[in-house]
Scaffold this motif. Sequence first.
Motif, PDB file in Angstrom:
ATOM      1  N   ASP A 105       0.832  -1.213   0.000  1.00  0.00           N
ATOM      2  CA  ASP A 105       0.000   0.000   0.000  1.00  0.00           C
ATOM      3  C   ASP A 105       0.866   1.263   0.000  1.00  0.00           C
ATOM      4  O   ASP A 105       0.876   2.049   0.955  1.00  0.00           O
ATOM      5  CB  ASP A 105      -0.933  -0.025   1.215  1.00  0.00           C
ATOM      6  CG  ASP A 105      -2.030   1.021   1.128  1.00  0.00           C
ATOM      7  OD1 ASP A 105      -2.441   1.361   0.002  1.00  0.00           O
ATOM      8  OD2 ASP A 105      -2.468   1.507   2.187  1.00  0.00           O
ATOM      9  N   VAL A 110      -5.431   1.233   0.468  1.00  0.00           N
ATOM     10  CA  VAL A 110      -5.984   0.389   1.528  1.00  0.00           C
ATOM     11  C   VAL A 110      -6.192   1.200   2.802  1.00  0.00           C
ATOM     12  O   VAL A 110      -7.239   1.094   3.461  1.00  0.00           O
ATOM     13  CB  VAL A 110      -5.062  -0.813   1.798  1.00  0.00           C
ATOM     14  CG1 VAL A 110      -5.578  -1.629   2.978  1.00  0.00           C
ATOM     15  CG2 VAL A 110      -4.957  -1.691   0.557  1.00  0.00           C
ATOM     16  N   SER A 280       0.143   0.275  -8.784  1.00  0.00           N
ATOM     17  CA  SER A 280      -0.176  -0.628  -7.672  1.00  0.00           C
ATOM     18  C   SER A 280       0.825  -1.770  -7.677  1.00  0.00           C
ATOM     19  O   SER A 280       0.991  -2.458  -8.693  1.00  0.00           O
ATOM     20  CB  SER A 280      -1.605  -1.165  -7.832  1.00  0.00           C
ATOM     21  OG  SER A 280      -1.884  -2.138  -6.849  1.00  0.00           O
TER      22      SER A 280
END
Length: 341
Positions: A105, A110, A280
């Motif tokens: 993250d 998140v 990501s």
Amino acid sequence: SAASDVYKRQIIAWWSAFGDTLLDGLIVQARAAGPDLASAVGRIREAAGYRRVAGGDRWPQVDGFGSWTRSEYSENGLGGTIEGLGGDNPQNAWEFGLGASWEIDLFGRVRRSVEAADAQLEASVEDYRDVLVTLYATVAATYVDVRSLQSRLVYAENNAASQLETLDLVEARLDAGLVPALDVARARSNLANTQSEIPQLKSELEVARNELAILIGMMPGSLDARLEHNSGVIPSPSTDLAMTLPAELLRRRPDVRRSERELASQTARIGVATADLYPSFALGGNLVLQATEFGDLGNGDAFGWSLAAPFTWSLFTGGKVRGRIEVEEGRTDQALAAYEK
């Protein structure tokens, strides 16, 4: 959990200042029977579930998998090659393993998701308290209405009886020539006005009693006998009500706190949408046992593994990511306006 903590954060029992045991009992019944409260508790459980879902993304996700396959290949295709190499056709394939993945993250997707879920859970708790405050106030106000109407009805009936006696006295004095006919007409008018109020008061009292019964989950009319006890005694506080500063009173309002938590939740969702602008990253891997015979799965040669560090980055989406951010910003503006209102 916050879903259970809501029951620990009790509202101050302000109605106990009236010293009315029947009112105390009605408050307890209303809480047990209120469908709006049951719905609010369900919303707390729903929000708590979403919080667990969001929080689960902080940890690696581990899955187990397995399969058994029996295949026969074409003699003119791969099957012929397998037989030429001494392989079986048809043959079995056994596979068991574990797979794991973990999102790193880096850009707060998140974390902001968990923040939004936390705030929404807190908002649902305040929603429950708001329903509770409204229910208690409505029960107490309706109960006071019942007692007030009972008192007014007693006064009206007593006044009518007194005015009837006065009319008889005035008529006797008229017969004796001591008063003019105007006094008799005035006495009859006063009596008629008072008698006309009695049916209206009875009707309003019936409505208030039925409303109170419904509020505590009972059938209309089922409270009539209990309400006849101490009929007409209007509750009044036995102690002075505590006064406080307007700002402190504002902080006590659960609807204001709920609105603030909804604003906080919606603000966090902007961060969730903004994270999609950046790549990501994740870590993943598999541990696997593979063999053509089930008994060979315990051999060292059946063991296999893999590691991966994938990343994804939405380089071009036709403006969808920016659009989702604008959606969340617009919803935040709405939540801010609702909070300020």
